[in-house]
Design a protein around this motif. Structure first.
Motif, PDB file in Angstrom:
ATOM      1  N   SER A 142      13.272  26.418   6.595  1.00  0.00           N
ATOM      2  CA  SER A 142      13.124  27.180   5.873  1.00  0.00           C
ATOM      3  C   SER A 142      11.488  26.778   5.096  1.00  0.00           C
ATOM      4  O   SER A 142      11.544  27.873   4.446  1.00  0.00           O
TER       5      SER A 142
ATOM      6  N   ASN B 239      10.816  35.969   5.233  1.00  0.00           N
ATOM      7  CA  ASN B 239      12.420  35.967   4.615  1.00  0.00           C
ATOM      8  C   ASN B 239      12.674  36.765   4.049  1.00  0.00           C
ATOM      9  O   ASN B 239      13.734  37.291   3.487  1.00  0.00           O
TER      10      ASN B 239
ATOM     11  N   SER C 163      17.232  32.955   4.245  1.00  0.00           N
ATOM     12  CA  SER C 163      16.372  32.015   4.390  1.00  0.00           C
ATOM     13  C   SER C 163      16.309  30.300   4.638  1.00  0.00           C
ATOM     14  O   SER C 163      15.569  29.080   4.238  1.00  0.00           O
TER      15      SER C 163
END
Length: 119
Positions: A53, A73, A30
């Motif tokens: 991200s 993620n 992430s």
């Protein structure tokens, strides 16, 4: 040990679709900017698409409206949905993970997956 493993490449006719996946391990997924690059025979590698991200995306002009980059993620996986494929999309597609943390760059690459669009 960091691993990025691409899958989903193959042979497809013009106008067809493929979905590439990049499964990451050994990193805090992430935190990384993830990207897809491609390299056609005899040419330099090019950035195809990138996702931050936070989920912001960017694409090279030649794939806008045809390719979609995404990430999960929870699964440590990035995807590239490729639609309306053209012969000029033929290339090896590489997954990249990049992070700048406390002034240290972390830059990892997968082994690549071949995409061939034939007419």
């Amino acid at each position: 040990q960091v691993q990025l493993v691409e899958s989903g490449g193959g042979l497809v006719q013009p106008g067809g679709s493929l979905r590439l996946s990049c499964a990451a391990s050994g990193i805090i997924f992430s935190r990384y900017i993830m990207g897809w690059y491609h390299q056609a025979p005899g040419k330099q590698g090019e950035l195809v698409a990138v996702i931050t991200s936070g989920g912001s995306t960017s694409y090279r002009d030649s794939v806008k409206g045809r390719f979609t980059i995404s990430r999960d993620n929870a699964k440590n996986t990035m995807y590239l949905q490729m639609n309306s494929l053209k012969p000029e999309d033929t290339a090896v597609y590489y997954c990249n993970a990049y992070s700048l943390y406390e002034s240290v760059e972390y830059d990892y690459w997968g082994q690549g997956t071949q995409v061939t669009v034939y007419s």
